[in-house]
Design a protein around this motif. Structure first.
Motif, PDB file in Angstrom:
ATOM      1  N   SER A  25      42.757 -30.384 -23.110  1.00  0.00           N
ATOM      2  CA  SER A  25      43.751 -30.296 -22.046  1.00  0.00           C
ATOM      3  C   SER A  25      44.927 -29.474 -22.547  1.00  0.00           C
ATOM      4  O   SER A  25      45.043 -29.191 -23.737  1.00  0.00           O
ATOM      5  CB  SER A  25      44.197 -31.682 -21.580  1.00  0.00           C
ATOM      6  OG  SER A  25      45.251 -32.175 -22.365  1.00  0.00           O
ATOM      7  N   ARG A  26      45.796 -29.093 -21.652  1.00  0.00           N
ATOM      8  CA  ARG A  26      46.993 -28.332 -22.000  1.00  0.00           C
ATOM      9  C   ARG A  26      48.240 -29.183 -21.806  1.00  0.00           C
ATOM     10  O   ARG A  26      49.352 -28.685 -21.855  1.00  0.00           O
ATOM     11  CB  ARG A  26      47.058 -27.071 -21.127  1.00  0.00           C
ATOM     12  CG  ARG A  26      45.835 -26.154 -21.249  1.00  0.00           C
ATOM     13  CD  ARG A  26      45.726 -25.434 -22.567  1.00  0.00           C
ATOM     14  NE  ARG A  26      46.889 -24.624 -22.844  1.00  0.00           N
ATOM     15  CZ  ARG A  26      47.149 -23.434 -22.323  1.00  0.00           C
ATOM     16  NH1 ARG A  26      46.308 -22.885 -21.497  1.00  0.00           N
ATOM     17  NH2 ARG A  26      48.244 -22.791 -22.629  1.00  0.00           N
ATOM     18  N   ASP A  27      48.054 -30.498 -21.568  1.00  0.00           N
ATOM     19  CA  ASP A  27      49.161 -31.423 -21.381  1.00  0.00           C
ATOM     20  C   ASP A  27      49.718 -31.839 -22.733  1.00  0.00           C
ATOM     21  O   ASP A  27      48.959 -32.227 -23.621  1.00  0.00           O
ATOM     22  CB  ASP A  27      48.715 -32.661 -20.601  1.00  0.00           C
ATOM     23  CG  ASP A  27      48.197 -32.306 -19.221  1.00  0.00           C
ATOM     24  OD1 ASP A  27      48.715 -31.356 -18.612  1.00  0.00           O
ATOM     25  OD2 ASP A  27      47.259 -32.989 -18.759  1.00  0.00           O
ATOM     26  N   ASP A  28      51.028 -31.792 -22.867  1.00  0.00           N
ATOM     27  CA  ASP A  28      51.678 -32.153 -24.124  1.00  0.00           C
ATOM     28  C   ASP A  28      51.807 -33.677 -24.209  1.00  0.00           C
ATOM     29  O   ASP A  28      52.719 -34.260 -23.642  1.00  0.00           O
ATOM     30  CB  ASP A  28      53.052 -31.486 -24.221  1.00  0.00           C
ATOM     31  CG  ASP A  28      53.650 -31.575 -25.608  1.00  0.00           C
ATOM     32  OD1 ASP A  28      53.038 -32.219 -26.485  1.00  0.00           O
ATOM     33  OD2 ASP A  28      54.724 -31.007 -25.817  1.00  0.00           O
ATOM     34  N   VAL A  29      50.845 -34.298 -24.881  1.00  0.00           N
ATOM     35  CA  VAL A  29      50.830 -35.751 -25.048  1.00  0.00           C
ATOM     36  C   VAL A  29      50.800 -36.087 -26.538  1.00  0.00           C
ATOM     37  O   VAL A  29      50.500 -35.234 -27.371  1.00  0.00           O
ATOM     38  CB  VAL A  29      49.618 -36.391 -24.333  1.00  0.00           C
ATOM     39  CG1 VAL A  29      49.689 -36.164 -22.829  1.00  0.00           C
ATOM     40  CG2 VAL A  29      48.308 -35.869 -24.883  1.00  0.00           C
ATOM     41  N   ASP A  30      51.105 -37.333 -26.869  1.00  0.00           N
ATOM     42  CA  ASP A  30      51.039 -37.778 -28.258  1.00  0.00           C
ATOM     43  C   ASP A  30      49.585 -37.818 -28.724  1.00  0.00           C
ATOM     44  O   ASP A  30      48.693 -38.215 -27.976  1.00  0.00           O
ATOM     45  CB  ASP A  30      51.659 -39.168 -28.406  1.00  0.00           C
ATOM     46  CG  ASP A  30      53.167 -39.150 -28.245  1.00  0.00           C
ATOM     47  OD1 ASP A  30      53.785 -38.085 -28.469  1.00  0.00           O
ATOM     48  OD2 ASP A  30      53.734 -40.192 -27.889  1.00  0.00           O
TER      49      ASP A  30
END
Length: 95
Positions: free
Chosen positions: A41-46
């Motif tokens: 994914s390209r979502d900035d998550v921990d």
């Protein structure tokens, strides 16, 4: 998006070599690529491990023109979190 071709190559690699870890490739203003449970994914998550570098250095790693261990030693990449996950980076870059 600057990281789209790189993300696509990694995603092709995931089809050949599943990666069940939690890893983020953080290229600062150019964005992030996150791998969790075999999904990109390209979502900035921990994540359990974050590898920070420039987009240029990520491209060099993908092309085999920059050794991950040497890049780490030279400060071209920084690793936070579970370093053992970062050690498996080569498996992703062969996509």
């Amino acid at each position: 998006m600057p990281l789209t071709p790189i993300a696509e190559k990694i995603e092709r690699g995931l089809k050949k070599r599943p990666f069940g870890e939690s890893l983020k490739l953080d290229c600062g203003g150019d964005g992030v690529i996150v791998l969790q449970d075999g999904v990109l994914s390209r979502d900035d998550v921990d994540t359990a491990c974050t590898i920070s570098m420039t987009r240029d250095n990520l491209e060099k790693l993908m092309a085999g023109k920059l050794n991950p261990v040497s890049a780490f030693a030279m400060g071209k990449i920084k690793v936070s979190g579970d370093v053992s996950i970062a050690m498996r980076l080569g498996q992703l870059l062969k996509g």
